[in-house]
Design a protein around this motif. Structure first.
Motif, mmCIF file in Angstrom:
data_model
loop_
_atom_site.group_PDB
_atom_site.id
_atom_site.type_symbol
_atom_site.label_atom_id
_atom_site.label_comp_id
_atom_site.label_asym_id
_atom_site.label_seq_id
_atom_site.Cartn_x
_atom_site.Cartn_y
_atom_site.Cartn_z
ATOM 1 N N PHE A 4 0.823 -1.195 0.000
ATOM 2 C CA PHE A 4 0.000 0.000 0.000
ATOM 3 C C PHE A 4 0.862 1.252 0.000
ATOM 4 O O PHE A 4 1.963 1.249 0.542
ATOM 5 N N PRO A 5 0.336 2.336 -0.582
ATOM 6 C CA PRO A 5 1.085 3.592 -0.540
ATOM 7 C C PRO A 5 1.246 4.081 0.892
ATOM 8 O O PRO A 5 0.332 3.955 1.700
ATOM 9 N N ASN A 6 2.405 4.612 1.210
ATOM 10 C CA ASN A 6 2.670 5.112 2.551
ATOM 11 C C ASN A 6 2.973 6.602 2.449
ATOM 12 O O ASN A 6 4.041 6.993 2.024
ATOM 13 N N GLY A 7 1.998 7.399 2.854
ATOM 14 C CA GLY A 7 2.136 8.846 2.754
ATOM 15 C C GLY A 7 2.769 9.465 3.982
ATOM 16 O O GLY A 7 2.306 10.473 4.465
ATOM 17 N N GLY A 8 3.792 8.859 4.518
ATOM 18 C CA GLY A 8 4.440 9.409 5.710
ATOM 19 C C GLY A 8 4.447 8.379 6.815
ATOM 20 O O GLY A 8 5.141 7.382 6.738
ATOM 21 N N ILE A 20 -6.520 -7.320 7.253
ATOM 22 C CA ILE A 20 -7.916 -7.633 6.945
ATOM 23 C C ILE A 20 -8.084 -8.191 5.536
ATOM 24 O O ILE A 20 -8.982 -8.989 5.300
ATOM 25 N N LEU A 21 -7.223 -7.801 4.609
ATOM 26 C CA LEU A 21 -7.318 -8.358 3.263
ATOM 27 C C LEU A 21 -6.880 -9.822 3.212
ATOM 28 O O LEU A 21 -7.198 -10.534 2.273
ATOM 29 N N HIS A 22 -6.159 -10.255 4.226
ATOM 30 C CA HIS A 22 -5.698 -11.641 4.276
ATOM 31 C C HIS A 22 -6.522 -12.484 5.249
ATOM 32 O O HIS A 22 -6.083 -13.540 5.690
ATOM 33 N N TRP A 29 -17.132 -11.912 3.623
ATOM 34 C CA TRP A 29 -18.212 -11.073 4.119
ATOM 35 C C TRP A 29 -18.321 -9.795 3.289
ATOM 36 O O TRP A 29 -19.421 -9.354 2.958
ATOM 37 N N LEU A 30 -17.187 -9.182 2.965
ATOM 38 C CA LEU A 30 -17.209 -7.958 2.153
ATOM 39 C C LEU A 30 -17.920 -8.198 0.830
ATOM 40 O O LEU A 30 -18.768 -7.403 0.414
ATOM 41 N N LEU A 31 -17.579 -9.290 0.159
ATOM 42 C CA LEU A 31 -18.208 -9.596 -1.133
ATOM 43 C C LEU A 31 -19.698 -9.865 -0.956
ATOM 44 O O LEU A 31 -20.520 -9.408 -1.756
ATOM 45 N N TRP A 32 -20.041 -10.605 0.102
ATOM 46 C CA TRP A 32 -21.447 -10.896 0.380
ATOM 47 C C TRP A 32 -22.210 -9.601 0.657
ATOM 48 O O TRP A 32 -23.297 -9.380 0.130
ATOM 49 N N TYR A 33 -21.628 -8.734 1.488
ATOM 50 C CA TYR A 33 -22.287 -7.479 1.833
ATOM 51 C C TYR A 33 -22.510 -6.625 0.591
ATOM 52 O O TYR A 33 -23.599 -6.102 0.376
ATOM 53 N N GLN A 60 -16.476 0.164 -1.086
ATOM 54 C CA GLN A 60 -15.147 0.538 -1.567
ATOM 55 C C GLN A 60 -14.106 -0.459 -1.072
ATOM 56 O O GLN A 60 -13.232 -0.879 -1.828
ATOM 57 N N LEU A 61 -14.214 -0.868 0.184
ATOM 58 C CA LEU A 61 -13.287 -1.844 0.737
ATOM 59 C C LEU A 61 -13.426 -3.187 0.026
ATOM 60 O O LEU A 61 -12.427 -3.862 -0.251
ATOM 61 N N ALA A 62 -14.649 -3.560 -0.322
ATOM 62 C CA ALA A 62 -14.866 -4.798 -1.089
ATOM 63 C C ALA A 62 -14.212 -4.697 -2.462
ATOM 64 O O ALA A 62 -13.581 -5.657 -2.930
ATOM 65 N N GLU A 63 -14.347 -3.554 -3.112
ATOM 66 C CA GLU A 63 -13.715 -3.366 -4.421
ATOM 67 C C GLU A 63 -12.200 -3.438 -4.321
ATOM 68 O O GLU A 63 -11.539 -4.033 -5.167
ATOM 69 N N ILE A 64 -11.649 -2.816 -3.292
ATOM 70 C CA ILE A 64 -10.202 -2.868 -3.079
ATOM 71 C C ILE A 64 -9.771 -4.320 -2.893
ATOM 72 O O ILE A 64 -8.800 -4.772 -3.498
ATOM 73 N N SER A 65 -10.506 -5.066 -2.084
ATOM 74 C CA SER A 65 -10.170 -6.460 -1.812
ATOM 75 C C SER A 65 -10.190 -7.298 -3.080
ATOM 76 O O SER A 65 -9.259 -8.068 -3.343
ATOM 77 N N GLN A 66 -11.250 -7.157 -3.863
ATOM 78 C CA GLN A 66 -11.352 -7.923 -5.106
ATOM 79 C C GLN A 66 -10.210 -7.587 -6.055
ATOM 80 O O GLN A 66 -9.550 -8.473 -6.588
ATOM 81 N N ALA A 67 -10.000 -6.310 -6.282
ATOM 82 C CA ALA A 67 -8.958 -5.888 -7.223
ATOM 83 C C ALA A 67 -7.571 -6.263 -6.714
ATOM 84 O O ALA A 67 -6.697 -6.657 -7.493
ATOM 85 N N TYR A 68 -7.365 -6.167 -5.402
ATOM 86 C CA TYR A 68 -6.080 -6.539 -4.797
ATOM 87 C C TYR A 68 -5.744 -7.984 -5.109
ATOM 88 O O TYR A 68 -4.642 -8.304 -5.530
ATOM 89 N N TRP A 69 -6.725 -8.869 -4.898
ATOM 90 C CA TRP A 69 -6.483 -10.291 -5.125
ATOM 91 C C TRP A 69 -6.459 -10.655 -6.603
ATOM 92 O O TRP A 69 -5.921 -11.699 -6.972
ATOM 93 N N GLU A 70 -7.009 -9.806 -7.454
ATOM 94 C CA GLU A 70 -6.944 -10.047 -8.894
ATOM 95 C C GLU A 70 -5.699 -9.406 -9.504
ATOM 96 O O GLU A 70 -5.449 -9.549 -10.693
ATOM 97 N N GLY A 71 -4.916 -8.679 -8.685
ATOM 98 C CA GLY A 71 -3.682 -8.065 -9.153
ATOM 99 C C GLY A 71 -3.887 -6.837 -10.023
ATOM 100 O O GLY A 71 -3.016 -6.461 -10.792
ATOM 101 N N GLU A 72 -5.021 -6.192 -9.882
ATOM 102 C CA GLU A 72 -5.341 -5.014 -10.690
ATOM 103 C C GLU A 72 -4.969 -3.740 -9.952
ATOM 104 O O GLU A 72 -5.810 -2.992 -9.473
ATOM 105 N N THR A 73 -3.683 -3.450 -9.880
ATOM 106 C CA THR A 73 -3.183 -2.309 -9.122
ATOM 107 C C THR A 73 -3.818 -0.995 -9.553
ATOM 108 O O THR A 73 -4.185 -0.168 -8.727
ATOM 109 N N GLU A 74 -3.942 -0.806 -10.849
ATOM 110 C CA GLU A 74 -4.467 0.476 -11.340
ATOM 111 C C GLU A 74 -5.868 0.743 -10.822
ATOM 112 O O GLU A 74 -6.261 1.883 -10.639
#
Length: 132
Positions: A4-8, A20-22, A29-33, A60-74
């Protein structure tokens, strides 16, 4: 991009998001919700942004989780930066430029997620059987 980006001094936040992503039960639950809290066939517009209605923070957290595990950084980095900016933005008991405790942040994040979800969906998120 890895991590993750670290802004300081955001390491504490990044550790919590990595954790939480692991957690498969939380990921599921995120995907179900995301699938069940908005009307069938509709996108979530329960959040707000400067541009108007947007997805809620849990979606938004569900989207981050899905994309994270699919390797879609952009696709997940901009959402993560937006979510990190809006979620618990004012929570920094040690001050803006100081390290924070990951366990305390996780507890506050968990409370924020529970607070922003419908009560009928809390059962899966209970820390203990008696917690409301």
């Amino acid at each position: 991009t890895v991590g993750f980006p670290n802004g300081g001094v955001d390491c504490y936040r990044n550790v919590v998001f990595q954790m939480i992503l692991h957690m498969p039960i939380f990921y599921n639950w995120l995907l179900w919700y995301k699938e069940h809290h908005a009307p069938k066939g509709q996108n979530c517009n329960l959040g707000s942004s400067e541009e108007g209605p947007s997805e809620c923070q849990v979606c938004q957290l569900a989207e981050i989780s899905q994309a994270y595990w699919e390797g879609e950084t952009e696709s997940w980095i901009p959402t993560f930066e937006s979510l990190a900016h809006s979620l618990l933005q004012d929570w920094k008991p040690g001050g803006v430029d100081s390290e924070q405790d990951p366990a305390e942040y996780f507890e506050e994040l968990f409370k924020a997620i529970r607070h922003s979800t419908k009560p009928m969906m809390h059962v899966i998120l209970s820390l203990s059987p008696t917690e409301d």
